[in-house]
Design an enzyme around this catalytic site. Structure first.
Site, PDB file in Angstrom:
ATOM      1  N   ALA A  23       0.868  -1.173   0.000  1.00 14.71           N
ATOM      2  CA  ALA A  23       0.000   0.000   0.000  1.00 14.71           C
ATOM      3  C   ALA A  23       0.908   1.227   0.000  1.00 14.71           C
ATOM      4  O   ALA A  23       2.085   1.146   0.390  1.00 14.71           O
ATOM      5  CB  ALA A  23      -0.888  -0.016   1.236  1.00 14.71           C
ATOM      6  N   GLY A  29       0.683  -5.010   0.962  1.00 12.76           N
ATOM      7  CA  GLY A  29      -0.533  -5.052   0.145  1.00 12.76           C
ATOM      8  C   GLY A  29      -0.329  -5.756  -1.189  1.00 12.76           C
ATOM      9  O   GLY A  29      -1.295  -6.241  -1.789  1.00 12.76           O
ATOM     10  N   GLU A  41      -0.797  -9.258  -0.431  1.00 11.18           N
ATOM     11  CA  GLU A  41      -2.222  -9.425  -0.100  1.00 11.18           C
ATOM     12  C   GLU A  41      -3.107  -9.446  -1.342  1.00 11.18           C
ATOM     13  O   GLU A  41      -4.057 -10.220  -1.420  1.00 11.18           O
ATOM     14  CB  GLU A  41      -2.650  -8.311   0.869  1.00 11.18           C
ATOM     15  CG  GLU A  41      -2.015  -8.481   2.246  1.00 11.18           C
ATOM     16  CD  GLU A  41      -2.278  -7.310   3.167  1.00 11.18           C
ATOM     17  OE1 GLU A  41      -1.765  -6.200   2.885  1.00 11.18           O
ATOM     18  OE2 GLU A  41      -2.997  -7.478   4.165  1.00 11.18           O
ATOM     19  N   GLU A  81       4.564  -5.238   7.417  1.00  8.16           N
ATOM     20  CA  GLU A  81       3.792  -4.211   8.126  1.00  8.16           C
ATOM     21  C   GLU A  81       4.198  -3.992   9.578  1.00  8.16           C
ATOM     22  O   GLU A  81       4.245  -2.854  10.053  1.00  8.16           O
ATOM     23  CB  GLU A  81       2.289  -4.531   8.066  1.00  8.16           C
ATOM     24  CG  GLU A  81       1.645  -4.285   6.710  1.00  8.16           C
ATOM     25  CD  GLU A  81       1.692  -5.508   5.793  1.00  8.16           C
ATOM     26  OE1 GLU A  81       2.472  -6.434   6.074  1.00  8.16           O
ATOM     27  OE2 GLU A  81       0.948  -5.514   4.803  1.00  8.16           O
TER      28      GLU A  81
HETATM   29  N1  CO8 Z   1       4.567   3.176  -0.918  1.00 11.52           N
HETATM   30  C1  CO8 Z   1       4.941   4.332  -1.489  1.00 11.52           C
HETATM   31  N2  CO8 Z   1       6.046   4.470  -2.234  1.00 11.52           N
HETATM   32  C2  CO8 Z   1       6.814   3.387  -2.410  1.00 11.52           C
HETATM   33  C3  CO8 Z   1       6.488   2.142  -1.854  1.00 11.52           C
HETATM   34  C4  CO8 Z   1       5.296   2.048  -1.085  1.00 11.52           C
HETATM   35  N3  CO8 Z   1       4.872   0.910  -0.527  1.00 11.52           N
HETATM   36  N4  CO8 Z   1       7.444   1.247  -2.191  1.00 11.52           N
HETATM   37  C5  CO8 Z   1       8.334   1.927  -2.948  1.00 11.52           C
HETATM   38  N5  CO8 Z   1       7.955   3.211  -3.085  1.00 11.52           N
HETATM   39  C6  CO8 Z   1       8.645   4.273  -3.828  1.00 11.52           C
HETATM   40  C7  CO8 Z   1       9.882   4.750  -3.086  1.00 11.52           C
HETATM   41  O1  CO8 Z   1       9.538   5.698  -2.107  1.00 11.52           O
HETATM   42  C8  CO8 Z   1      10.685   5.332  -4.216  1.00 11.52           C
HETATM   43  O2  CO8 Z   1      10.184   6.603  -4.528  1.00 11.52           O
HETATM   44  P1  CO8 Z   1      11.229   7.820  -4.886  1.00 11.52           P
HETATM   45  O3  CO8 Z   1      11.994   7.316  -6.095  1.00 11.52           O
HETATM   46  O4  CO8 Z   1      10.316   8.978  -5.167  1.00 11.52           O
HETATM   47  O5  CO8 Z   1      12.108   7.991  -3.688  1.00 11.52           O
HETATM   48  C9  CO8 Z   1      10.365   4.423  -5.404  1.00 11.52           C
HETATM   49  O6  CO8 Z   1       9.148   3.737  -5.044  1.00 11.52           O
HETATM   50  C10 CO8 Z   1      11.421   3.386  -5.640  1.00 11.52           C
HETATM   51  O7  CO8 Z   1      11.662   2.711  -4.426  1.00 11.52           O
HETATM   52  P2  CO8 Z   1      13.115   2.548  -3.776  1.00 11.52           P
HETATM   53  O8  CO8 Z   1      14.004   3.681  -4.183  1.00 11.52           O
HETATM   54  O9  CO8 Z   1      12.939   2.306  -2.304  1.00 11.52           O
HETATM   55  O10 CO8 Z   1      13.590   1.225  -4.528  1.00 11.52           O
HETATM   56  P3  CO8 Z   1      14.628   0.143  -4.012  1.00 11.52           P
HETATM   57  O11 CO8 Z   1      14.936  -0.736  -5.149  1.00 11.52           O
HETATM   58  O12 CO8 Z   1      15.765   0.789  -3.286  1.00 11.52           O
HETATM   59  O13 CO8 Z   1      13.799  -0.683  -2.887  1.00 11.52           O
HETATM   60  C11 CO8 Z   1      11.862  -1.825  -2.018  1.00 11.52           C
HETATM   61  C12 CO8 Z   1      12.666  -1.417  -3.274  1.00 11.52           C
HETATM   62  C13 CO8 Z   1      12.697  -2.817  -1.192  1.00 11.52           C
HETATM   63  C14 CO8 Z   1      10.585  -2.488  -2.489  1.00 11.52           C
HETATM   64  C15 CO8 Z   1      11.563  -0.576  -1.179  1.00 11.52           C
HETATM   65  O14 CO8 Z   1      11.004   0.422  -2.025  1.00 11.52           O
HETATM   66  C16 CO8 Z   1      10.596  -0.815  -0.052  1.00 11.52           C
HETATM   67  O15 CO8 Z   1      10.984  -1.356   0.986  1.00 11.52           O
HETATM   68  N6  CO8 Z   1       9.327  -0.387  -0.250  1.00 11.52           N
HETATM   69  C17 CO8 Z   1       8.313  -0.490   0.785  1.00 11.52           C
HETATM   70  C18 CO8 Z   1       7.824  -1.898   0.930  1.00 11.52           C
HETATM   71  C19 CO8 Z   1       6.816  -2.019   2.048  1.00 11.52           C
HETATM   72  O16 CO8 Z   1       7.119  -1.804   3.206  1.00 11.52           O
HETATM   73  N7  CO8 Z   1       5.593  -2.383   1.684  1.00 11.52           N
HETATM   74  C20 CO8 Z   1       4.505  -2.532   2.631  1.00 11.52           C
HETATM   75  C21 CO8 Z   1       3.778  -1.250   2.782  1.00 11.52           C
HETATM   76  S1  CO8 Z   1       2.573  -1.322   4.065  1.00 11.52           S
HETATM   77  C22 CO8 Z   1       1.294  -2.153   3.351  1.00 11.52           C
HETATM   78  O17 CO8 Z   1       1.348  -2.607   2.249  1.00 11.52           O
HETATM   79  C23 CO8 Z   1       0.092  -2.271   4.214  1.00 11.52           C
HETATM   80  C24 CO8 Z   1      -1.063  -2.890   3.458  1.00 11.52           C
HETATM   81  C25 CO8 Z   1      -2.319  -2.815   4.282  1.00 11.52           C
HETATM   82  C26 CO8 Z   1      -2.812  -1.400   4.452  1.00 11.52           C
HETATM   83  C27 CO8 Z   1      -4.106  -1.428   5.188  1.00 11.52           C
HETATM   84  C28 CO8 Z   1      -4.649  -0.034   5.458  1.00 11.52           C
HETATM   85  C29 CO8 Z   1      -5.949  -0.127   6.200  1.00 11.52           C
END
Ligand code: CO8
Length: 264
Positions: A70, A115, A118, A138
């Site tokens: 998400a 997500g 999921e 999460e």
């Molecule tokens: N949300 C928003 N932006 C994201 C997300 C995300 N989940 N994942 C990546 N991005 C963005 C980064 O911020 C980055 O943006 P920018 O270039 O503007 O800085 C761009 O995508 C590229 O990402 P990275 O530079 O971080 O790329 P890397 O290759 O270095 O890393 C990863 C890739 C490992 C995937 C890393 O981006 C990461 O850890 N992302 C987050 C993963 C994560 O924690 N996902 C879970 C999120 S929480 C969730 O999903 C909850 C679901 C349920 C919600 C329920 C609500 C009620």
């Protein structure tokens, strides 16, 4: 649609989540678009299988990310009420993927985190590229999986493994996801879409109405006691016996010819 692409060919709808700058993270707009697209697809008789996948990242790498979760930037300032509403916004399209009459296949082409894992789990079948990575990160963000992850992961891989993955936030690779039953198949990344389309074509070659009734029987019976579930199955079996495909399928077998199955 800004964040979603829909391509229909050969009775297969390919839905591509496309937010290259955010590794296809799910924000409210994307969830709304997904819900609208699935509503449209459900009403179309020319679509029998839906393949859900992720678009390329901003460097045009098609195998970087399926869905990286998400959208954290959207969630960071959520109140409790807004977070709940966001969860329920996702629940609608996720239940469509799970319960729509068409079969849904997730073609996981990279990160399937939070997500992302999921939404893959809401699909009927998951095919992973060999480079795919799965996790429920999460709790490391101070939240819990809120798009059905605490429920669907335990149902798919068992409670012990689901608890381990959710409590540790460990990343697992495609081979491990296959080993624990999270995905149905792992293939070379270049073969991912072909494999998904081949499986879709095989499913389409069967009685589509029968496939959709079988899907409903599996889904509806899963949480029922076995006695009522088997009775429900018998009722649905009766319904399939009133179709053209049943007459044609069985007659063709007895006449030793290929069946011409058409019904939905
Ligand atoms: N949300 C928003 N932006 C994201 C997300 C995300 N989940 N994942 C990546 N991005 C963005 C980064 O911020 C980055 O943006 P920018 O270039 O503007 O800085 C761009 O995508 C590229 O990402 P990275 O530079 O971080 O790329 P890397 O290759 O270095 O890393 C990863 C890739 C490992 C995937 C890393 O981006 C990461 O850890 N992302 C987050 C993963 C994560 O924690 N996902 C879970 C999120 S929480 C969730 O999903 C909850 C679901 C349920 C919600 C329920 C609500 C009620």
């Amino acid at each position: 649609m800004n964040n979603l692409k829909l391509d229909v060919a050969d009775q297969i709808a390919v839905l591509t989540i496309s937010r290259p700058g955010a590794l296809n993270a799910l924000n409210s707009e994307t969830l709304d678009e997904l819900n609208a697209a699935l509503t449209e697809i459900e009403a179309r008789d020319d679509v029998k299988v839906v393949i859900l996948t992720g678009g390329p990242d901003k460097k045009d790498n098609p195998y970087k990310s399926f869905v990286a979760g998400a959208d954290i930037a959207e969630m960071v300032n959520f109140s409790a009420a807004e977070a709940r509403a966001f969860g329920m916004k996702a629940a609608e399209p996720f239940f469509k993927l799970m319960n729509m009459r068409q079969v849904t296949i997730a073609a996981v082409n990279g990160f399937a985190l939070g997500g992302g894992c999921e939404i893959a789990m809401a699909c009927d079948i998951r095919i992973a590229a060999e480079n795919a990575t799965f996790a429920q990160p999460e709790t490391g963000l101070g939240i819990i999986p809120g798009f059905g992850g605490t429920q669907r992961l335990a149902r798919l891989v068992g409670m012990g493994r689901a608890k381990e993955l959710i409590f540790t936030c460990d990343n697992i690779d495609a081979a491990e996801a296959y080993r624990i039953g999270l995905v149905n198949k792992v293939v070379a990344k270049e073969e991912l879409m072909d494999t998904a389309k081949k499986m879709a074509s095989k499913i389409i070659s069967k009685g589509s109405y029968a496939v959709s009734i079988a899907k409903a029987a599996i889904n509806n019976g899963y949480d029922m006691d076995i006695k009522n579930a088997v009775e429900m199955e018998a009722n649905l079996f009766g319904i399939t016996c009133s179709t053209h495909d049943k007459t044609e399928g069985m007659t063709a077998f007895l006449e030793r010819r290929a069946a011409d199955l058409t019904d939905f």
